[in-house]
Scaffold this motif. Structure first.
Motif, mmCIF file in Angstrom:
data_model
loop_
_atom_site.group_PDB
_atom_site.id
_atom_site.type_symbol
_atom_site.label_atom_id
_atom_site.label_comp_id
_atom_site.label_asym_id
_atom_site.label_seq_id
_atom_site.Cartn_x
_atom_site.Cartn_y
_atom_site.Cartn_z
ATOM 1 N N ASP A 1 0.860 -1.208 0.105
ATOM 2 C CA ASP A 1 -0.030 0.130 0.032
ATOM 3 C C ASP A 1 0.946 1.209 0.034
ATOM 4 N N PRO A 2 1.040 2.125 -0.876
ATOM 5 C CA PRO A 2 1.593 3.224 -1.027
ATOM 6 C C PRO A 2 1.452 4.295 0.051
ATOM 7 N N LYS A 3 0.265 4.487 0.481
ATOM 8 C CA LYS A 3 -0.066 4.969 1.563
ATOM 9 C C LYS A 3 0.654 4.624 2.790
ATOM 10 N N GLU A 4 0.548 3.428 3.142
ATOM 11 C CA GLU A 4 1.243 2.887 4.201
ATOM 12 C C GLU A 4 2.710 3.325 4.319
ATOM 13 N N ARG A 5 3.188 2.872 3.016
ATOM 14 C CA ARG A 5 4.713 3.102 2.878
ATOM 15 C C ARG A 5 4.963 4.745 3.011
ATOM 16 N N LEU B 1 3.109 6.714 4.936
ATOM 17 C CA LEU B 1 3.244 6.972 6.523
ATOM 18 C C LEU B 1 4.460 6.581 7.095
ATOM 19 N N ARG B 2 4.931 5.447 6.772
ATOM 20 C CA ARG B 2 6.333 5.139 7.419
ATOM 21 C C ARG B 2 7.403 5.960 6.923
ATOM 22 N N PHE B 3 7.449 6.403 5.811
ATOM 23 C CA PHE B 3 8.529 7.346 5.324
ATOM 24 C C PHE B 3 8.366 8.449 6.125
ATOM 25 N N LEU B 4 7.189 9.278 6.251
ATOM 26 C CA LEU B 4 7.008 10.184 7.312
ATOM 27 C C LEU B 4 7.418 10.194 8.447
ATOM 28 N N GLU B 5 7.178 9.109 9.079
ATOM 29 C CA GLU B 5 7.774 8.719 10.590
ATOM 30 C C GLU B 5 9.303 8.610 10.518
ATOM 31 N N GLU B 6 9.774 8.010 9.626
ATOM 32 C CA GLU B 6 11.342 8.350 9.513
ATOM 33 C C GLU B 6 12.015 9.571 9.305
ATOM 34 N N PRO C 1 3.829 12.611 -7.583
ATOM 35 C CA PRO C 1 4.794 11.704 -6.658
ATOM 36 C C PRO C 1 6.131 11.847 -7.462
ATOM 37 N N VAL C 2 6.448 11.415 -8.577
ATOM 38 C CA VAL C 2 7.694 11.357 -9.281
ATOM 39 C C VAL C 2 8.640 12.748 -8.886
ATOM 40 N N GLN C 3 8.173 14.029 -9.074
ATOM 41 C CA GLN C 3 8.857 15.050 -8.706
ATOM 42 C C GLN C 3 8.978 15.204 -7.333
ATOM 43 N N GLU C 4 8.014 14.674 -6.611
ATOM 44 C CA GLU C 4 8.273 14.946 -4.936
ATOM 45 C C GLU C 4 9.392 13.992 -4.418
ATOM 46 N N VAL C 5 9.417 12.945 -5.290
ATOM 47 C CA VAL C 5 10.524 11.770 -4.875
ATOM 48 C C VAL C 5 12.010 12.481 -5.140
ATOM 49 N N GLY C 6 12.039 13.179 -6.372
ATOM 50 C CA GLY C 6 13.166 13.847 -6.668
ATOM 51 C C GLY C 6 13.525 15.073 -5.756
ATOM 52 N N GLY D 1 -4.109 2.213 14.568
ATOM 53 C CA GLY D 1 -4.405 3.474 13.478
ATOM 54 C C GLY D 1 -3.443 4.127 12.682
ATOM 55 N N LEU D 2 -2.035 3.826 13.126
ATOM 56 C CA LEU D 2 -0.914 4.480 12.590
ATOM 57 C C LEU D 2 -0.695 4.196 11.280
ATOM 58 N N VAL D 3 -1.117 3.056 10.686
ATOM 59 C CA VAL D 3 -0.849 2.684 9.418
ATOM 60 C C VAL D 3 -2.139 2.396 8.644
ATOM 61 N N ALA D 4 -1.996 2.205 7.537
ATOM 62 C CA ALA D 4 -3.138 1.787 6.686
ATOM 63 C C ALA D 4 -3.609 0.145 6.977
ATOM 64 N N SER D 5 -4.799 -0.096 7.098
ATOM 65 C CA SER D 5 -5.196 -1.297 7.465
ATOM 66 C C SER D 5 -6.214 -1.837 6.337
#
Length: 132
Positions: free
Chosen positions: A34-38, A40-45, A75-80, A128-132
């Motif tokens: 799930d990209p949203k879960e990933r 959220l994990r990225f945001l946490e880190e 998304p692609v620009q934001e990853v850059g 509830g901190l990640v997508a379920s």
């Protein structure tokens, strides 16, 4: 993921593939897609990194309010943008980005830490901190 037989570090693409294989091993093929879960994990880190450098909660909240008040980007620009700003942060903080990534991967790529990460993920999902 160590340097290859010629002593060179792996490419970003090879590192990304290795991390995806690790995620499948830790979470199962369906558990980490799930990209949203990933995100959220990225945001946490990212917040943990900012905190480690001395950024305060109020600053995080101010940036979050600013970002969320604007239209979503591509998304692609934001990853850059993430990669550029992370490289700049590492440069100005005397952190070798490649070494940090590879050594952290080696640290988490153990049976003990895989189990710990899997357990943490289940706890985050229950909270509830990640997508379920």
């Amino acid at each position: 993921m160590r340097a290859n037989s010629k002593g060179a570090a792996p490419s970003i693409a090879a590192f990304q593939t290795k991390v995806c294989g690790w995620m499948d091993a830790v979470f199962g093929e369906d558990g980490a897609t799930d990209p949203k879960e990933r995100a959220l994990r990225f945001l946490e880190e990212a917040i943990e990194l900012a905190q480690a450098i001395g950024v305060k909660r109020q600053d995080v909240e101010r940036v979050c309010d600013y970002v969320c008040s604007r239209p979503a980007g591509e998304p692609v620009q934001e990853v850059g943008g993430v990669m550029i700003t992370l490289a700049a942060l590492c440069q100005k903080s005397d952190i070798d980005l490649q070494h940090a990534a590879l050594s952290e991967f080696e640290r988490v790529d153990t049976a003990l830490l895989r189990n710990h990460i899997r357990s943490n993920q289940l706890n985050k999902r229950a909270a509830g901190l990640v997508a379920s």
